[in-house]
Design an enzyme around this catalytic site. Structure first.
Site, mmCIF file in Angstrom:
data_model
loop_
_atom_site.group_PDB
_atom_site.id
_atom_site.type_symbol
_atom_site.label_atom_id
_atom_site.label_comp_id
_atom_site.label_asym_id
_atom_site.label_seq_id
_atom_site.Cartn_x
_atom_site.Cartn_y
_atom_site.Cartn_z
ATOM 1 N N ASP A 116 43.607 39.576 100.828
ATOM 2 C CA ASP A 116 44.516 40.468 101.550
ATOM 3 C C ASP A 116 44.159 40.523 103.028
ATOM 4 O OD1 ASP A 116 46.268 42.388 102.345
ATOM 5 O OD2 ASP A 116 45.636 43.917 100.923
ATOM 6 N N ASP A 312 51.064 39.006 106.461
ATOM 7 C CA ASP A 312 50.251 39.766 105.504
ATOM 8 C C ASP A 312 50.241 39.048 104.168
ATOM 9 O OD1 ASP A 312 48.796 41.753 104.169
ATOM 10 O OD2 ASP A 312 50.627 42.752 103.549
#
Length: 649
Positions: A116, A312
């Site tokens: 992440d 992201d």
């Protein structure tokens, strides 16, 4: 915004002495914190640089929103630091996220963590967590690690109520949360990494809610900017250069790779500026959108709202500001007027879906236009249809837009879908991000990397011998044929044992195959049942994995990924199939498979000829019976039948 896989976090309002962990939440309810306080870790070391780390990312089960292999001693081109390399195994839109494998502690305990770039803390469930879900691996047990230490309360962190230990607290856009204590231990990156285990700070979860509670993955690997980020910690120690790369597989073939550390970019890599002062997240200098070669009539400032345009890896889809989305949607609609618009797979969402482009991914470019991102330096990144479409889950051959309207704010949020089959280099050292279109499932071959194995072997101790065997057992080494450039892999055969008896297992073999396909990240057409036999304590099943395309061969990287998952016991099957274990596997050459196919084709042809011959005999006999029956058929009463004249003897 369409709810779904977003792992961009924002902290609650911290006390004045709290270290601010740079995180993000696409909601006005949570604000970015003040600038960072002093570092928790040692300051960066500019000397003694080493090559990059390469780590694989692995497949996990799906949840409402979003793999580490072995490593070889090697250096990526142009790098002067060690590398950690990890493979990615996943289908982004089915699973929603990619995970990588990390080992924590001495002896090491393994964990599957979501990679992440929107988070800065790496955390796993702790053994004393009574508010954590059931995940892929057992919770971390600090008492089993001889190198574990808690991070004691200090001026640079939030402290627990007793003022003894540092704590962390994370809130995410999909309304899930994670909180716990900060700890320090050895972190290992697997056998593909030439980087030895490093001490690092991570979170030991005490409470998790929402998707974090229900997801199959164990936790999060924070790759964002911040003191607690794995990247910042490794760079601060001077063991890798300040860069990492991600490469997600495409719509048809998943998988991919992650590299921690720098490497020489391909000559045709497209770069854009990434300004860390503009936003704590990985932003790009997006100025224009082109659809079908035509620029959209948009002011460049539309891509510079709130947090700008950010990448992201914890988000699946892409989200544009209202004005940009409407222009993009209308341009796509004009380009695909020959296709039929249909309803989306989920009635809760007004998805924009089309039918009539064909079911083959290679055909999409003839029906859907190319899309281009134009950056401030004039360079362009071309997106193929797989970078903005996802498959309709209910209508074969139908596809839907994977780019949505960001109704909450003016941020342009680009999730994993836009970088499928794209190597993305996060060159933090030079404040830039690079993009290179490639087949991510064959990244290592395309980068011309050698493949000489020299795996790191984790330490063991008597008090945790059973636990260590469970997480590090490797009963079957990588077959040497996989590294032989002359050897073309035609199939991989797998022997699997199950505690279920054969009568109970047979009706569920199709279901079992689906789970294996899911875990190994292959297509259902690739797996074949070769046989099933009864054993004293259950059943023995033999499977074969063939190439996706008949006549082709299995790539070396795919074979290594499959065998690594088997040898590291990463294939997790439901308990309803009993106790399952892959007991053996081996690769077979393309030529042997051709001989096998030829042999079986001959058998099939022989059976077909025999069947047809038998059928013709049966038909002839039936015709004779019918004719004989017709000549001697029973005649009703009252019909005169002349007697035949007797023939002389």
């Amino acid at each position: 915004m369409r709810p779904g896989p977003t792992r961009m976090a924002g902290p609650q309002s911290p006390p004045i002495h709290a270290a601010v962990f740079l995180v993000f939440l696409l909601s006005s309810a949570v604000q970015l914190g003040p600038s960072k306080a002093g570092p928790l870790l040692a300051p960066p070391c500019k000397e003694g640089a080493h090559p990059p780390m390469i780590l694989p990312l692995f497949l996990s089960y799906p949840n409402s929103s979003r793999t580490i292999p072995d490593s070889y001693h090697r250096h990526l081109q142009g790098s002067d630091k060690p590398n950690a390399r990890m493979s990615l195994h996943d289908d982004l839109l089915l699973r929603g996220y990619y995970t990588t494998r990390l080992w924590i502690g001495t002896p090491p305990q393994k964990f599957a963590l979501i990679v992440d770039t929107g988070s800065t803390v790496t955390y796993v469930p702790c053994s004393n967590c009574d508010k954590c879900g059931k995940h892929q691996d057992p919770n971390f047990q600090p008492e089993l690690s001889s190198t574990y230490q808690p991070v004691k309360c200090n001026i640079n962190c939030n402290c627990d109520n007793d003022g003894v230990q540092c704590v962390y607290d994370r809130h995410y856009a999909e309304m899930s949360t994670s909180s716990g204590v900060l700890s320090e231990d050895l972190v290992s990156f697997g056998n593909l990494s030439e980087l030895p285990p490093q001490r690092a700070v991570f979170g030991c979860e005490n409470v998790e809610t929402g998707d974090l509670y229900s997801q199959h993955a164990d936790g999060i690997m924070g790759m964002g900017r911040g003191d607690l980020s794995i990247m910042d910690q490794l760079v601060g120690k001077g063991v890798i250069s300040d860069s990492f790369s991600l490469c997600y597989g495409g719509m048809e073939i998943g998988g991919g790779a992650m590299v921690l550390g720098g490497m020489s970019p391909p000559s045709d890599m497209v770069f854009t500026q990434s300004n860390p002062m503009r936003s704590p997240y990985y932003n790009i200098d997006l100025k224009e959108l082109h659809v079908g070669g035509k620029p959209l009539a948009l002011n460049p400032k539309v891509f510079d709202g709130k947090h700008g345009s950010i990448l992201d890896s914890g988000t699946t889809y892409a989200y544009l500001p209202d004005e940009a989305f409407l222009a993009f949607k209308n341009a796509i609609m004009k380009e695909v007027q020959s296709l039929k618009q249909i309803h989306g797979p989920d009635p809760k969402y007004n998805d924009i879906c089309f039918y009539g482009a064909g079911s083959e991914i290679s055909q999409l470019s003839s029906s859907f236009p190319a899309v281009e991102f134009v950056f401030g330096n004039g360079q362009k990144l071309t997106l193929s249809p797989e970078n903005y479409l996802f498959r309709h889950s209910k209508v074969r051959g139908a596809y839907c837009l994977g780019i949505f309207q960001n109704g909450r704010d003016s941020t342009t949020l680009l999730g994993g879908i836009v970088v499928r089959n794209t190597l993305v280099m996060y060159d933090r050292e030079h404040s830039r991000i690079g993009f290179w279109k490639t087949n991510c499932s064959e990244l290592w071959e395309r980068l011309h990397l050698p493949s000489s194995a020299a795996p790191w072997v984790p330490p063991t101790s008597d008090k945790t011998k059973n636990h260590t065997n469970e997480v590090t057992a490797n009963p079957s080494p990588m077959p040497p044929e996989v590294d032989n450039p002359e050897f073309q892999i035609g199939q991989i055969t797998l022997d699997m044992s199950s505690s279920m008896n054969i009568s109970d297992l047979k009706p569920r073999l199709g279901e079992l195959a689906q789970f294996i396909v899911h875990q190994l990240d292959i297509n259902i057409i690739q797996i074949h049942l070769l046989g099933i036999n009864s054993m004293q304590n259950g059943s023995l099943i033999k499977w074969a994995i063939f190439p996706r395309v008949p006549g082709e061969y299995i790539s070396k990287s795919s074979a290594k990924d499959i065998i690594s998952q088997l040898s590291e016991h990463r294939v997790q099957l439901p308990d309803s199939f009993g106790s399952c274990q892959f007991t053996a596997w081996h690769v077979e050459s393309q030529e042997k498979r051709r001989r096998w196919l030829k042999h079986n084709v001959l058998i099939v042809l022989a059976l077909a000829v025999t069947f047809l011959a038998g059928l013709s005999v049966l038909v002839a006999w039936l015709l004779w019976r019918w004719r004989h029956h017709s000549l001697n058929a029973y005649k009703p009463v009252g019909v005169a039948i002349p007697e035949r004249e007797l023939q002389p003897l």
